[in-house]
Every structure is written in C-alpha cells, then in structure tokens.
Enzyme design. Structure first.
Site, short mmCIF file in Angstrom:
data_model
loop_
_atom_site.label_atom_id
_atom_site.label_comp_id
_atom_site.label_asym_id
_atom_site.label_seq_id
_atom_site.Cartn_x
_atom_site.Cartn_y
_atom_site.Cartn_z
N PHE A 1 -7.66 11.33 3.13
CA PHE A 1 -6.87 10.21 3.64
C PHE A 1 -6.89 9.05 2.62
O PHE A 1 -7.44 9.16 1.54
CB PHE A 1 -7.42 9.76 5.00
CG PHE A 1 -6.80 10.49 6.18
CD1 PHE A 1 -6.16 11.72 6.02
CD2 PHE A 1 -6.85 9.94 7.45
CE1 PHE A 1 -5.58 12.38 7.11
CE2 PHE A 1 -6.28 10.59 8.55
CZ PHE A 1 -5.64 11.80 8.38
N SER A 2 -6.30 7.94 3.04
CA SER A 2 -6.02 6.84 2.11
C SER A 2 -7.26 6.21 1.50
O SER A 2 -8.35 6.24 2.08
CB SER A 2 -5.19 5.77 2.81
OG SER A 2 -3.87 6.24 2.91
N GLN B 1 -0.49 9.51 -0.30
CA GLN B 1 -0.72 10.48 0.76
C GLN B 1 0.41 11.51 0.69
O GLN B 1 1.59 11.17 0.76
CB GLN B 1 -0.72 9.78 2.12
CG GLN B 1 -1.96 8.94 2.36
CD GLN B 1 -3.18 9.82 2.56
OE1 GLN B 1 -3.36 10.40 3.61
NE2 GLN B 1 -4.03 9.90 1.55
N ASP C 1 -9.83 4.36 5.24
CA ASP C 1 -9.01 3.60 4.29
C ASP C 1 -9.77 2.56 3.47
O ASP C 1 -9.47 1.36 3.52
CB ASP C 1 -7.82 2.92 5.02
CG ASP C 1 -6.99 3.89 5.84
OD1 ASP C 1 -7.04 5.10 5.55
OD2 ASP C 1 -6.32 3.44 6.79
N ASP D 1 1.33 6.69 2.68
CA ASP D 1 0.76 5.52 2.00
C ASP D 1 0.64 5.65 0.47
O ASP D 1 0.26 6.71 -0.03
CB ASP D 1 -0.67 5.26 2.49
CG ASP D 1 -0.82 5.37 3.99
OD1 ASP D 1 0.18 5.58 4.68
OD2 ASP D 1 -1.96 5.25 4.45
N TRP E 1 4.38 14.97 8.10
CA TRP E 1 3.01 14.55 7.82
C TRP E 1 2.04 15.71 8.06
O TRP E 1 2.23 16.48 9.01
CB TRP E 1 2.65 13.36 8.72
CG TRP E 1 1.30 12.81 8.45
CD1 TRP E 1 0.99 11.81 7.57
CD2 TRP E 1 0.06 13.23 9.05
NE1 TRP E 1 -0.36 11.60 7.58
CE2 TRP E 1 -0.95 12.44 8.48
CE3 TRP E 1 -0.28 14.18 10.00
CZ2 TRP E 1 -2.29 12.58 8.83
CZ3 TRP E 1 -1.62 14.32 10.35
CH2 TRP E 1 -2.61 13.53 9.78
C1 FRU Z 1 -1.64 5.04 7.48
C2 FRU Z 1 -2.60 6.21 7.66
C3 FRU Z 1 -3.99 5.86 7.17
C4 FRU Z 1 -4.57 7.20 6.88
C5 FRU Z 1 -3.36 7.95 6.33
C6 FRU Z 1 -3.32 9.39 6.66
O1 FRU Z 1 -0.32 5.44 7.38
O2 FRU Z 1 -2.63 6.61 9.01
O3 FRU Z 1 -4.76 5.12 8.09
O4 FRU Z 1 -5.61 7.15 5.96
O5 FRU Z 1 -2.22 7.31 6.86
O6 FRU Z 1 -2.27 10.02 6.02
#
Ligand code: FRU
Length: 438
Positions: free
Chosen positions: A81-82, A40, A141, A24, A48
């Site tokens: 996270f985001s 991210q 988020d 993100d 990831w």
């Molecule tokens: C969306 C997500 C968000 C989270 C982030 C983790 O792609 O799953 O909800 O904060 O990516 O990397």
C-alpha cells in the site's frame, strides 16, 4: 501493442500507466536529475486490487517513462500500500552501498505493518530492511520527512484509535527505530506534512497538514507535535482529486513544493484506468481570509506549447462566441476576464462549460462549484484541457478545481460564453499542446 499511447482516451499530457489500474502517487522523490513517480498499481486488471508500486521517471515533470514495477508483494494477500520516499543523504540508515546515497521508501505492507525498503540503483529496485515491520499499528500510509532543526526523521501515519481517525507522528534517527511522538484527530488516510514560506518570505514559514482529500490545516510543527493555527480549509473544489503527495529531495536552488495527486477518473473502455493530475506548485499566500494554499501548474507545462495564440482587449458580444479558427484537443488556456456588466462568463471547452456566475460569485463546471471573487474586477482563469480532464485554476491558483470529464473526441471547439451583457477580456492565451508520449 501498436496502439500503445495512441488509444482514443489516452490522456495526452497526464501520466497514466501503460496497462492496468493506478491510484495514489507514492514515493515522490527527486534524485540525480530524475523525478520519480511511484504509484499504487494493479498490473493485472483495470480495477483496484493486487497492489504493487508501479514506477515512472521524468527529467522535466512533464514527459514520463514507465519503468518496471518497483515493489512487489512478498506473498499473495500482503499488498504494497501507499508510502513515501526520501534520499538518505547522510546515510543515517546505513543502507548505502556505493558512492551515492540510497533512496529509502516507507510503505504499508498489509500483512506486516509499516516497512522500510532501500534502493542503491537510483530507485529501480528495492531491498527490504531485515527488521521490518518498523511500526505495527492499525493504520497505513507512512509519509517520511527529514526534520532539519532536530536532525531527525518524522513519519506521519494514518492511525486508527478505536474508531477514531487520526494522524500519528513518529520520529527516528536512523529510519529503522521509530518512536511514537503525538496524535492529531480528524484526518483520514494518506497524511502529508510540509513547510512553506508565506508569500515567499523565508523568515515567515508555516506548516501544512492534510490527508487524502487535501483539506488542510496551517500551523506550527516542532518535529513531534503539530499545533494548528486554523481549522481545516478546502483545497480541491473538483470532482477527482485524491491522495496527493509532494516531492522530497528537491534541490534548494529549485526550492519548489511540487504535488502530484491521483486523478480519480474512469477511463472509458481503455486497457488502463485512472490517471495522475498534472503536477502543481504549492505556495502559501496571505489572503483576506488568512493564510491559504495556492496551486498552479508547474511552469514546465510551457515545454508542451506547440502553437500559441493570444489576444488583448477583446469584446465578446452576448451569446456563445467561437473564437474564430481556434480549436484543439490538448490545451493550455490563460485568461483575464472582466466581470463588470456581465451576469455570466466563461468558456465552453469541447462541449463542457466552465462558467463564472458574477452575481453568485461562483465558478461552475459540471456538477461542481467553487466560491471565487474577482480581484479588482478581473477573474483570472487558467485551464489545462486533456482528453479526460479539465483542470481549472482561478485567481492565480487560489481556487483549484480539477475535473475529470471525458471530452468527446469529435468536438474540438472552444467558445467564449457571455450572458447578461457583452464581456470584456483583458487578455487571452490559447496554447495547443503536444502529447508527451512517444
Ligand atoms: C488511498 C488508499 C490508501 C492505501 C491505498 C491502497 O486511496 O486507500 O490509504 O494505502 O489507497 O491502494
């Protein structure tokens, strides 16, 4: 290191991190001449994981400079996270240290909850607010915006109630104490909320609410409650759009609503993985079906035009017709295609078809199709072609179809395709683009 930014599948004009993984876009904020792009980021692998906030800046939304990581996890397992960023112009949070306002970010700490951090060095480094976390709940988020009429901040959050997926809204006067305001059902992660003038009319403004897939509702927002005026509309018809955000802090004299999304594209054999989609300007337009979003590449794309060719009133006989001498790897194409008297028409870009079926009124690329109607017998297409993507904009951005596609590096051909009759082309521009990398 000598091959940095010269790797075979390094996108030429899309942001990718030097190494590692991105997902993100986070904390999109404009401040003192710089467009910040946090994201991210896994600095330690091409999959990831290990979430940090990577950071890049740009002076023109096109050329990006990767800076050191902006947010580090505080301990293993408590990932960043985001989240989003704002400029606290009135110093409501009291985080400002010098003569310039602080950039304040809200992000999800997976170990603690929704957290606030602030920067007094133009977004390079961040300090944690000592009262973190500011919201504890099941979700993530935070997207923070300033709600001007009420003089307060709003945080939109992805929020789970039992098994229900919702967006929750919280409000705050100081970015520190947050109060629950309302909930709306039916949205998943990465909420986004903004206001836009309909057809550019400042007296007719509407709010847009969406989550990571981009599918949006148009409605009203009073600073606490979002009231939909429509069901959900599809935003992206492509195969790789996800978790977009729009910029805060854009100066009034610019006034654009600019979005950057994560392009979910696997990079074949590269030391980096995934990309950002090209920044688009969002507008709300009245259409035959109601008020809808449109997305167009930001005009700064023109800074990359290297060689340009254009044609008017071309007739293309049936079959696949090379436009003599025209080829390229990084391209910006604009076309106005006449749809009468043809069954199918479009382009074959480095081997990948972008084709409109006139009878079905559908635009197709790879395994995706989108409904599009010609306007007065003309289909307008705009394409951005890079090494791993083709972003398609039809009818001046009413239809947005970003496609991840690894284009073969040995095929640089561009062809026009016409079936069922000769095709008439009102106008065509093909611009070869220069790379944004040093
Ligand atoms: C969306 C997500 C968000 C989270 C982030 C983790 O792609 O799953 O909800 O904060 O990516 O990397």
């Amino acid at each position: 290191a000598r091959r940095l930014y010269r790797e075979k599948y390094r996108p030429g004009f899309h942001f990718t991190s030097r190494r590692g993984w991105n997902n993100d876009s986070n904390g999109l904020v404009f401040f003192k001449g710089e467009w910040h792009l946090y994201y991210q980021h896994n600095p330690y692998g091409i999959k990831w994981g290990n979430m940090h906030w990577g950071h890049a800046v740009s002076e023109d939304l096109v050329h990006w400079k990767e800076l050191p990581i902006a947010l580090y996890p505080q301990r293993f397992g408590d990932w960043c996270f985001s989240g989003s960023a704002v400029v606290d112009v009135d110093n409501t949070g009291g985080f400002q240290e010098g003569g310039e306002p602080a950039i304040v970010v809200a992000y999800t700490s997976t170990g603690r909850g929704e957290c606030i951090a602030y920067s007094n060095d133009r977004g390079r480094t961040f300090a944690e607010f000592e009262g973190n976390p500011v919201v504890e709940h099941k979700g993530r988020d935070p997207k923070v915006i300033w709600y001007e009429p009420g003089g307060h901040w709003v945080m939109a959050l992805y929020h789970e109630v039992d098994d229900k997926r919702t967006i929750a809204f919280y409000t705050s006067k100081d970015l520190k104490a947050w109060e629950f305001a309302s909930l709306i059902d039916g949205f998943y992660e990465c909420p986004e909320l903004f206001e836009l003038a309909v057809d550019g009319d400042a007296g007719n403004r509407k709010w847009v609410l969406h989550a990571a897939d981009g599918d949006y509702m148009v409605g009203a927002f009073d600073g606490r409650v979002f009231t939909p005026e429509s069901g959900k509309h599809k935003f992206s018809h492509g195969n790789c759009f996800y978790a977009s955000q729009t910029y805060s802090g854009v100066p009034a004299e610019d006034g654009r609503r600019i979005q950057i999304a994560w392009g979910r594209v696997e990079m074949p054999g590269m030391p980096f993985n995934q990309m950002m989609l090209f920044p688009v300007e969002l507008t709300l337009r009245t259409t035959g079906e109601g008020v809808r979003l449109a997305a167009r590449p930001v005009r700064e794309i023109e800074r990359l035009h290297e060689t340009s060719r254009s044609w008017e009133d071309l007739t293309v006989p049936m079959g696949r017709n090379p436009i003599p001498g025209v080829e390229g790897e990084l391209l910006h194409i604009r076309a106005a295609l006449r749809t009468d008297g043809v069954e199918k028409l479009g382009f074959v870009i480095r081997g990948t078809e972008v084709v409109y079926d006139v009878g079905e009124q559908r635009l197709a690329c790879l395994d995706k199709t989108a409904p599009v109607s010609p306007v007065e017998g003309v289909l307008r297409l705009e394409l951005l072609v890079d090494r791993t993507s083709i972003e398609i904009f039809a009818n001046d951005g009413r239809v947005y179809m970003p496609m991840g596609a690894t284009l073969p590096d040995d095929n640089k051909s561009i062809q026009i395709l016409a079936e069922g009759g000769p095709a008439g082309i009102e106008s065509l521009e093909v611009h070869a683009l220069r790379s944004i990398w040093p």
